[in-house]
Design a protein around this motif. Structure first.
Motif, mmCIF file in Angstrom:
data_model
loop_
_atom_site.group_PDB
_atom_site.id
_atom_site.type_symbol
_atom_site.label_atom_id
_atom_site.label_comp_id
_atom_site.label_asym_id
_atom_site.label_seq_id
_atom_site.Cartn_x
_atom_site.Cartn_y
_atom_site.Cartn_z
ATOM 1 N N LEU A 249 -22.247 36.464 79.611
ATOM 2 C CA LEU A 249 -22.561 37.706 80.324
ATOM 3 C C LEU A 249 -22.226 38.927 79.475
ATOM 4 C CD1 LEU A 249 -23.512 38.919 83.009
ATOM 5 C CD2 LEU A 249 -21.150 38.850 83.798
ATOM 6 N N VAL A 250 -21.055 38.924 78.846
ATOM 7 C CA VAL A 250 -20.667 40.045 77.982
ATOM 8 C C VAL A 250 -21.598 40.145 76.781
ATOM 9 C CG1 VAL A 250 -18.836 40.940 76.492
ATOM 10 C CG2 VAL A 250 -18.265 39.980 78.737
ATOM 11 N N LEU A 251 -21.969 38.998 76.213
ATOM 12 C CA LEU A 251 -22.860 38.989 75.055
ATOM 13 C C LEU A 251 -24.236 39.559 75.415
ATOM 14 C CD1 LEU A 251 -23.311 38.119 72.104
ATOM 15 C CD2 LEU A 251 -24.049 35.884 72.973
ATOM 16 N N LEU A 252 -24.771 39.169 76.567
ATOM 17 C CA LEU A 252 -26.066 39.690 76.994
ATOM 18 C C LEU A 252 -25.995 41.192 77.261
ATOM 19 C CD1 LEU A 252 -27.275 36.856 79.397
ATOM 20 C CD2 LEU A 252 -28.090 37.350 77.089
ATOM 21 N N TYR A 253 -24.885 41.653 77.808
ATOM 22 C CA TYR A 253 -24.734 43.094 78.062
ATOM 23 C C TYR A 253 -24.724 43.867 76.747
ATOM 24 C CZ TYR A 253 -22.593 47.510 79.424
ATOM 25 O OH TYR A 253 -22.322 48.844 79.597
ATOM 26 N N ARG A 254 -23.931 43.409 75.798
ATOM 27 C CA ARG A 254 -23.865 44.095 74.507
ATOM 28 C C ARG A 254 -25.214 44.032 73.789
ATOM 29 N NH1 ARG A 254 -18.834 45.165 72.385
ATOM 30 N NH2 ARG A 254 -19.683 44.919 70.289
ATOM 31 N N ARG A 255 -25.904 42.914 73.920
ATOM 32 C CA ARG A 255 -27.213 42.787 73.290
ATOM 33 C C ARG A 255 -28.213 43.751 73.921
ATOM 34 N NH1 ARG A 255 -30.853 37.217 73.211
ATOM 35 N NH2 ARG A 255 -32.632 38.063 72.034
ATOM 36 N N GLY A 256 -28.139 43.904 75.257
ATOM 37 C CA GLY A 256 -29.036 44.825 75.927
ATOM 38 C C GLY A 256 -28.777 46.271 75.529
ATOM 39 N N ILE A 257 -27.482 46.624 75.404
ATOM 40 C CA ILE A 257 -27.148 47.991 74.993
ATOM 41 C C ILE A 257 -27.691 48.288 73.604
ATOM 42 C CG2 ILE A 257 -25.246 49.528 74.412
ATOM 43 C CD1 ILE A 257 -25.696 49.188 77.404
ATOM 44 N N SER A 258 -27.509 47.364 72.667
ATOM 45 C CA SER A 258 -28.026 47.582 71.313
ATOM 46 C C SER A 258 -29.556 47.581 71.293
ATOM 47 C CB SER A 258 -27.481 46.506 70.375
ATOM 48 O OG SER A 258 -27.909 45.216 70.781
ATOM 49 N N ARG A 259 -30.159 46.805 72.200
ATOM 50 C CA ARG A 259 -31.623 46.718 72.233
ATOM 51 C C ARG A 259 -32.245 48.007 72.738
ATOM 52 N NH1 ARG A 259 -34.865 42.407 76.061
ATOM 53 N NH2 ARG A 259 -36.966 42.763 75.248
ATOM 54 N N PHE A 260 -31.571 48.679 73.667
ATOM 55 C CA PHE A 260 -32.129 49.898 74.257
ATOM 56 C C PHE A 260 -31.622 51.164 73.576
ATOM 57 C CE2 PHE A 260 -31.836 47.165 78.310
ATOM 58 C CZ PHE A 260 -32.989 46.477 77.949
ATOM 59 N N ARG A 261 -30.847 51.003 72.502
ATOM 60 C CA ARG A 261 -30.241 52.175 71.877
ATOM 61 C C ARG A 261 -31.288 53.083 71.232
ATOM 62 N NH1 ARG A 261 -25.307 50.411 68.483
ATOM 63 N NH2 ARG A 261 -24.651 49.895 70.616
ATOM 64 N N ASP A 262 -32.388 52.505 70.758
ATOM 65 C CA ASP A 262 -33.390 53.316 70.081
ATOM 66 C C ASP A 262 -34.464 53.837 71.037
ATOM 67 O OD1 ASP A 262 -34.483 50.899 70.679
ATOM 68 O OD2 ASP A 262 -35.453 50.586 68.731
ATOM 69 N N ALA A 263 -34.235 53.725 72.343
ATOM 70 C CA ALA A 263 -35.207 54.248 73.309
ATOM 71 C C ALA A 263 -35.268 55.771 73.227
ATOM 72 C CB ALA A 263 -34.824 53.814 74.718
ATOM 73 N N GLU A 264 -36.462 56.308 73.447
ATOM 74 C CA GLU A 264 -36.688 57.747 73.337
ATOM 75 C C GLU A 264 -37.112 58.322 74.684
ATOM 76 O OE1 GLU A 264 -39.639 58.196 70.382
ATOM 77 O OE2 GLU A 264 -38.388 57.441 68.733
ATOM 78 N N PRO A 265 -36.802 59.578 74.948
ATOM 79 C CA PRO A 265 -37.210 60.199 76.215
ATOM 80 C C PRO A 265 -38.730 60.211 76.369
ATOM 81 C CG PRO A 265 -35.559 61.534 75.093
ATOM 82 C CD PRO A 265 -35.975 60.473 74.120
ATOM 83 N N ALA A 266 -39.173 59.940 77.581
ATOM 84 C CA ALA A 266 -40.607 59.955 77.883
ATOM 85 C C ALA A 266 -41.021 61.387 78.197
ATOM 86 C CB ALA A 266 -40.903 59.030 79.056
ATOM 87 N N GLU A 267 -41.466 62.077 77.166
ATOM 88 C CA GLU A 267 -41.834 63.493 77.310
ATOM 89 C C GLU A 267 -43.276 63.609 77.786
ATOM 90 O OE1 GLU A 267 -39.761 65.809 77.199
ATOM 91 O OE2 GLU A 267 -38.030 64.817 76.282
ATOM 92 N N ILE A 268 -43.479 63.408 79.075
ATOM 93 C CA ILE A 268 -44.803 63.526 79.676
ATOM 94 C C ILE A 268 -44.686 64.456 80.885
ATOM 95 C CG2 ILE A 268 -46.669 62.272 80.835
ATOM 96 C CD1 ILE A 268 -45.980 59.848 79.241
#
Length: 322
Positions: free
Chosen positions: A113-132
């Motif tokens: 569970l902790v590993l999946l959480y940390r993986r999700g945080i790193s996976r979404f770190r490069d997300a950008e604001p949806a400027e629409i």
């Protein structure tokens, strides 16, 4: 705890199988909540309506026999030892092999569970604001006490939400939808945030870590997540969404996700079929169905989440054998 919680899950599975399209979807969320509380919190609420009261006579006989045997064993141990022999104390009984297996399984689940959480945080770190402009306008009309952000990501193939205190709606960069369909999807994810479904999913994951050996808990994890989606679908339609447009938006989103993941399993197809069926068959629930749902929750909780009243004979037996 696992037996009582498993009985609640089993009762919920039966109710869900028989009337998932006829009863309010919040009923199942309430039943799953009762099951999680029974599985995680070691409470005992005595009730005259408990189903465990049916087992009371047999339990009393077993308890009396055990106490009698324990008393006889204490008498033998307290008998004087002849001669100068030294009486060795009884060995301290430690954990059994099954208890160690359970502990290792629980720690392994928590680690995953902790590993999946940390993986999700790193996976979404490069997300950008949806400027629409459309999304900005939608956010102004859908406010909560917590600030909701909408971000784009190239690493996902379906919309999702994450975060409890700082919630985020994450949309796939390749999402190709018209304005009305996009607003329906945003509304669905916004309802997840409003209902604190992230906290519910965390509670379900912790329950699975503790009761990983119980197959009914695995079934609860799958179906409780499905019911969260059904509840959000129902709320979207109650907020004014058109069922045909909403169903088409879900189908389009599933087609795009399947194209990016060709090995999509049968469960995914079965889940989306259940959602589409529920959307097309949704009707305004009557007051009678709401009352029936409340009665089902109360009866299930009273029968399986409570314990039988302790008989006075238990106390007498304990005093005689002390």
């Amino acid at each position: 705890m696992s037996l009582s919680g498993g009985c609640i899950i089993l009762a919920t599975l039966i109710i869900r199988m028989l009337a998932v399209q006829r009863l309010p979807k919040r009923l199942f969320s309430a039943l799953w909540t009762v099951a999680v509380l029974r599985l995680l919190i070691p409470f005992e609420l005595p009730s005259r309506f408990s189903a465990w009261g049916l087992l009371r006579p047999k339990a009393e006989r077993t308890f009396a026999a055990a106490q009698t045997g324990a008393a006889a064993e204490r008498v033998v141990q307290n008998m004087p030892v002849p001669g100068n022999a030294v009486q060795t104390p009884a060995p301290i009984i430690g954990w059994s092999a099954w208890q160690w297996i359970w502990l290792i399984g629980m720690l392994f689940g928590l680690g995953v569970l902790v590993l999946l959480y940390r993986r999700g945080i790193s996976r979404f770190r490069d997300a950008e604001p949806a400027e629409i402009p459309q999304i900005h306008a939608w956010l102004r009309t859908h406010t909560l006490r917590r600030t909701v952000r909408v971000l784009w990501s190239e690493r996902i193939d379906a919309p999702l939400t994450y975060g409890l205190l700082r919630p985020v709606i994450l949309l796939p960069r390749a999402l190709n939808m018209d304005a009305p369909a996009l607003e329906l999807i945003l509304c669905h994810e916004w309802i997840h945030i409003r209902r604190l479904d992230a906290l519910r999913k965390l509670a379900l994951a912790l329950t699975l870590c503790v009761h990983w050996f119980n197959p009914l808990v695995w079934a609860m994890l799958v179906l409780a997540n499905r019911d969260m989606e059904l509840i959000c679908d129902e709320q979207v339609l109650r907020m004014g969404g058109q069922r045909r447009a909403y169903a088409l938006a879900l189908i389009q989103m599933e087609v795009e996700r399947s194209a990016s993941a060709p090995l999509c399993n049968y469960f995914s197809r079965n889940a989306i079929e259940e959602r589409i069926t529920a959307i097309m068959k949704m009707k305004k629930k009557s007051a009678l169905s709401a009352i029936l749902a409340a009665v089902l929750v109360l009866c299930t909780a009273a029968a399986f989440a409570t314990t039988a009243f302790s008989a006075p004979s238990d106390a007498r037996i304990s005093m005689k054998t002390a």
